[in-house]
Design a protein around this motif. Structure first.
Motif, PDB file in Angstrom:
ATOM      1  N   LEU A  69       0.841  -1.180   0.000  1.00 45.60           N
ATOM      2  CA  LEU A  69       0.000   0.000   0.000  1.00 45.60           C
ATOM      3  C   LEU A  69       0.892   1.252   0.000  1.00 45.60           C
ATOM      4  N   PRO A  70       0.407   2.332  -0.583  1.00 43.68           N
ATOM      5  CA  PRO A  70       1.220   3.556  -0.635  1.00 43.68           C
ATOM      6  C   PRO A  70       1.477   4.136   0.749  1.00 43.68           C
ATOM      7  N   ARG A  71       2.515   4.949   0.824  1.00 43.12           N
ATOM      8  CA  ARG A  71       2.855   5.598   2.078  1.00 43.12           C
ATOM      9  C   ARG A  71       2.687   7.107   1.929  1.00 43.12           C
ATOM     10  N   GLY A  72       2.591   7.779   3.066  1.00 40.11           N
ATOM     11  CA  GLY A  72       2.466   9.227   3.049  1.00 40.11           C
ATOM     12  C   GLY A  72       1.058   9.662   3.417  1.00 40.11           C
ATOM     13  N   ALA A  73       0.945  10.491   4.450  1.00 39.69           N
ATOM     14  CA  ALA A  73      -0.367  10.949   4.924  1.00 39.69           C
ATOM     15  C   ALA A  73      -1.113  11.720   3.846  1.00 39.69           C
ATOM     16  N   ARG A  74      -0.414  12.559   3.081  1.00 39.44           N
ATOM     17  CA  ARG A  74      -1.074  13.356   2.054  1.00 39.44           C
ATOM     18  C   ARG A  74      -1.678  12.461   0.970  1.00 39.44           C
ATOM     19  N   THR A  75      -0.941  11.428   0.579  1.00 38.82           N
ATOM     20  CA  THR A  75      -1.450  10.502  -0.431  1.00 38.82           C
ATOM     21  C   THR A  75      -2.727   9.822   0.057  1.00 38.82           C
ATOM     22  N   SER A 193      -1.159  -0.345  -6.511  1.00 40.21           N
ATOM     23  CA  SER A 193      -1.083   0.053  -5.113  1.00 40.21           C
ATOM     24  C   SER A 193      -2.074   1.170  -4.801  1.00 40.21           C
ATOM     25  N   LEU A 194      -2.123   2.188  -5.654  1.00 34.72           N
ATOM     26  CA  LEU A 194      -3.038   3.309  -5.433  1.00 34.72           C
ATOM     27  C   LEU A 194      -4.496   2.859  -5.493  1.00 34.72           C
ATOM     28  N   THR A 195      -4.804   2.020  -6.471  1.00 36.12           N
ATOM     29  CA  THR A 195      -6.188   1.581  -6.617  1.00 36.12           C
ATOM     30  C   THR A 195      -6.612   0.687  -5.467  1.00 36.12           C
TER      31      THR A 195
END
Length: 392
Positions: A69-75, A193-195
């Protein structure tokens, strides 16, 4: 942003035309599945089930591909909004609409997404330049909507609320596409990952909302339950894998043609299997809507003089792939029009028009050449005058 092959080898072994046909069938039957599901379950429950099973399929694909899964709070914040606009909201609105309107009408309303997308992009995307053909397509599409609704009959026999909900669901997609383009384009995370994260967040949103407005079903009839499972596994999870693979293999322009088959299949399925009535204005209006949608997707042909933007063309392709994955494939089905606008409507407009010579490197080169020619002519004239004076 990295790319990955999201489709299993068994699917890749099929000719792309067969996968194209399979995707058309899956997305067309999604409206029938929703109709059958809402006969025994509340719309929120149908949508929650759809997202649970769809997310599970994508999760399996991620595990096979060893994607994280992606990382980063903004993402994650942006994906939360995208999951709401592209999944939780439109899926729920379509499910509620089919309580009172035929599944065939819901499928036709979904085909208006490219029309909404073009209208919104003219306002929200300053680089998306209108053309006469696209404006004409918007007008023709609007005329098609009025034909489907039978406006000359005063909407007699039509449930206005249900139809409005279906149209709002179609409007939600391009709003989500524009948001995704503004916030997630260029992300370093993979499409899969994003989806996967987007679907997971949409599932959590429905998991919170559903218990507040519904009670646990007293029974689980087999047919409606199977319809919800098929809607999630096929119309949401598997459809994403096929759609992304088609875009990667034959390009977004060809892959988006599925848009024009989905409402036809949805209408045929509703009439043949559910016994839904069909007046002449419905198929005629649907054809007009599709014709208008096709015109709104028209793009200027690229010219050789614009090759100074070759790198930009590559960027366009990457942006299109991004928008297809997060915008279209993540909406998984009910919006085949989603692929249309995400790839060719709001996705590639700026880059395409910049590299086709309308305002990019080609114009600069042409201007330089023109300036050079003018300078040469002036130099010849000056020398000629000098010669004349010397001769005199």
């Amino acid at each position: 942003m990295s790319s990955s092959d999201t489709t299993s080898p068994s699917l890749r072994a099929l000719d792309w035309r067969l996968r194209f046909g399979l995707l058309s069938l899956v997305w067309g039957f999604s409206f029938l599945f929703m109709k059958v599901g809402t006969e025994s379950f509340a719309p929120f429950q149908v949508t929650l089930g759809r997202l649970v099973f769809g997310t599970a399929v994508v999760a399996v694909a991620m595990a096979v591909k060893r994607e994280r899964l992606p990382r980063g709070a903004r993402t994650w914040v942006h994906l939360t909004v995208a999951g709401f606009l592209l999944n939780a909201l439109p899926f729920s609105l379509f499910a509620f609409s089919e309580l009172t309107i035929p599944s065939s009408l819901a499928g036709i309303c979904n085909a208006t997404s490219p029309l909404w997308g073009m209208a919104l992009s003219l306002v929200a995307l300053s680089e998306d330049r209108p053309t006469r053909r696209r404006v004409a397509g918007l007008g023709i599409g609007f005329l098609g909507v009025l034909t489907v609704l039978g406006v000359w009959q005063g909407f007699h026999g039509l449930d206005v609320t249900g139809t409005a909900l279906a149209l709002l669901a179609s409007l939600s997609y391009p709003i989500g596409w524009i948001y995704v383009r503004r916030t997630l384009a260029g992300s370093s995370h993979s499409h899969l990952s994003l989806t996967g994260a987007q679907l997971l967040l949409a599932t959590l949103q429905l998991a919170v909302v559903t218990p507040l407005f519904t009670s646990v079903p007293s029974s689980f009839p087999v047919l409606p339950l199977l319809a919800v499972v098929a809607l999630g596994v096929l119309g949401t999870g598997l459809a994403f894998l096929i759609q992304y693979d088609l875009v990667a293999e034959v390009g977004p322009t060809t892959a988006q043609m599925v848009t024009y088959f989905t409402p036809v299949i949805a209408t045929a399925a509703g009439v043949a299997l559910l016994g839904e009535s069909l007046s002449w204005s419905t198929p005629v209006g649907a054809l007009i809507v599709l014709a208008g949608a096709a015109l709104t997707q028209a793009r200027p042909k690229s010219t050789t003089s614009g090759t100074g933007g070759t790198g930009g063309t590559g960027g366009t392709a990457r942006n299109d792939a991004m928008n297809v994955t997060v915008g279209t494939s993540a909406t998984d089905g009910t919006g085949a029009a989603a692929g249309t606008d995400a790839t060719t409507g709001t996705g590639g407009t700026a880059d395409t028009e910049t590299t086709d010579g309308t305002g990019g490197p080609a114009d600069t080169v042409d201007s330089a050449r023109s300036a050079g020619d003018d300078g040469t002519a002036e130099e010849r004239t000056r020398r000629s005058r000098v010669r004349e004076k010397a001769t005199a």
